[in-house]
Write a protein that holds these residues in place. Structure first.
Motif, PDB file in Angstrom:
ATOM      1  N   ARG A   1       0.819  -1.227   0.000  1.00  0.00           N
ATOM      2  CA  ARG A   1       0.000   0.000   0.000  1.00  0.00           C
ATOM      3  C   ARG A   1       0.845   1.265   0.000  1.00  0.00           C
ATOM      4  N   LYS A   2       2.140   1.137   0.276  1.00  0.00           N
ATOM      5  CA  LYS A   2       3.026   2.302   0.275  1.00  0.00           C
ATOM      6  C   LYS A   2       3.445   2.721  -1.142  1.00  0.00           C
ATOM      7  N   ILE A   3       3.152   1.883  -2.132  1.00  0.00           N
ATOM      8  CA  ILE A   3       3.511   2.217  -3.514  1.00  0.00           C
ATOM      9  C   ILE A   3       2.552   3.295  -4.019  1.00  0.00           C
ATOM     10  N   ARG A   4       3.095   4.405  -4.466  1.00  0.00           N
ATOM     11  CA  ARG A   4       2.260   5.544  -4.833  1.00  0.00           C
ATOM     12  C   ARG A   4       1.856   5.459  -6.301  1.00  0.00           C
ATOM     13  N   LEU A   5       0.757   4.765  -6.537  1.00  0.00           N
ATOM     14  CA  LEU A   5       0.141   4.690  -7.860  1.00  0.00           C
ATOM     15  C   LEU A   5      -1.347   4.944  -7.694  1.00  0.00           C
ATOM     16  N   PRO A   6      -1.999   5.499  -8.719  1.00  0.00           N
ATOM     17  CA  PRO A   6      -3.442   5.748  -8.599  1.00  0.00           C
ATOM     18  C   PRO A   6      -4.250   4.479  -8.350  1.00  0.00           C
ATOM     19  N   THR A   7      -3.742   3.326  -8.825  1.00  0.00           N
ATOM     20  CA  THR A   7      -4.434   2.063  -8.587  1.00  0.00           C
ATOM     21  C   THR A   7      -3.407   0.961  -8.322  1.00  0.00           C
ATOM     22  N   HIS A   8      -3.792   0.021  -7.468  1.00  0.00           N
ATOM     23  CA  HIS A   8      -2.988  -1.177  -7.223  1.00  0.00           C
ATOM     24  C   HIS A   8      -3.688  -2.411  -7.784  1.00  0.00           C
TER      25      HIS A   8
END
Length: 219
Positions: A99-106
């Motif tokens: 969840r720490k990955i900064r993307l608009p969607t996972h």
């Protein structure tokens, strides 16, 4: 002598460690280039980071006395190697929580659709991200990585996306060292204690001495 494995991040190569390695304690350095590893692996089923970590352990015969330094996605791989065999894991601008990955969607299915539709590697989208990038210090490096991604096979990018976002069992171990910057716009800073360094996501390139110091102290 124990070995030090270097694992790069998403759309990077092991060259990301070029500035850092000369500042680290003497070791047998093993640079892992994931494009080569996925070609060698020839796995046809869906993957996740745990399967990749186990493959690397088996292929390189990684032992508990070895050290794994991972940048960005490479740190996510490093902590799963530690989970499996208790090797030392040093995470630079990385995470132990997807969840720490900064993307608009996972959402992996959506990311895969965008990839195979051609949007992910389109010059229009990459130019948009380049214009939005906030750090002058690392802009040229970021731009070169985005340009390099355009030449990568969709299969390889898909394998990296699976590494980042495919579900895996919860971690039960912690890194031996977390190094991060508060200005990282790609991986949010950890909730856990970390050593703060200057710069942005690419601090190991532009501030290698500050990144190397806590590693030297640990090792």
């Amino acid at each position: 002598m124990s070995r030090t494995f270097l694992i790069h991040g998403y759309v990077e190569t092991s060259a990301i460690f070029d500035e850092l390695v000369p500042l680290l304690p003497v070791s047998t350095f093993v640079r892992i280039d994931l494009a080569d590893e996925f070609l060698r692996w020839k796995l046809t089923k869906r993957i996740n980071v745990e399967l990749l970590a186990q493959y690397l352990i088996n292929f390189y015969e990684i032992k508990a006395e070895d050290v794994i330094i991972g940048h960005s996605m490479g740190g996510w791989i490093a902590i799963h190697i530690k989970q499996l065999i208790s090797a030392k894991a040093i995470l630079v601008s990385s995470c132990t929580d997807q969840r720490k990955i900064r993307l608009p969607t996972h959402n992996y299915r959506l990311l895969k659709f965008l990839l195979y539709s051609g949007i992910t590697q389109s010059r229009l989208l990459l130019n948009f991200f380049r214009k939005q990038y906030p750090f002058a210090e690392s802009l040229d490096l970021y731009s070169s990585l985005m340009e390099g991604m355009r030449g990568m096979s969709r299969t390889y990018i898909d394998q990296q996306l699976q590494t980042l976002f495919a579900p895996v069992p919860p971690l039960t171990v912690s890194p031996d060292l977390r190094i991060h910057t508060r200005r990282d716009n790609i991986i949010a800073r950890p909730a856990e204690p970390f050593v703060e360094v200057p710069g942005d996501h690419f601090s190991l390139v532009f501030h290698p001495e500050q990144v190397a110091e806590p590693i030297r102290q640990l090792l």
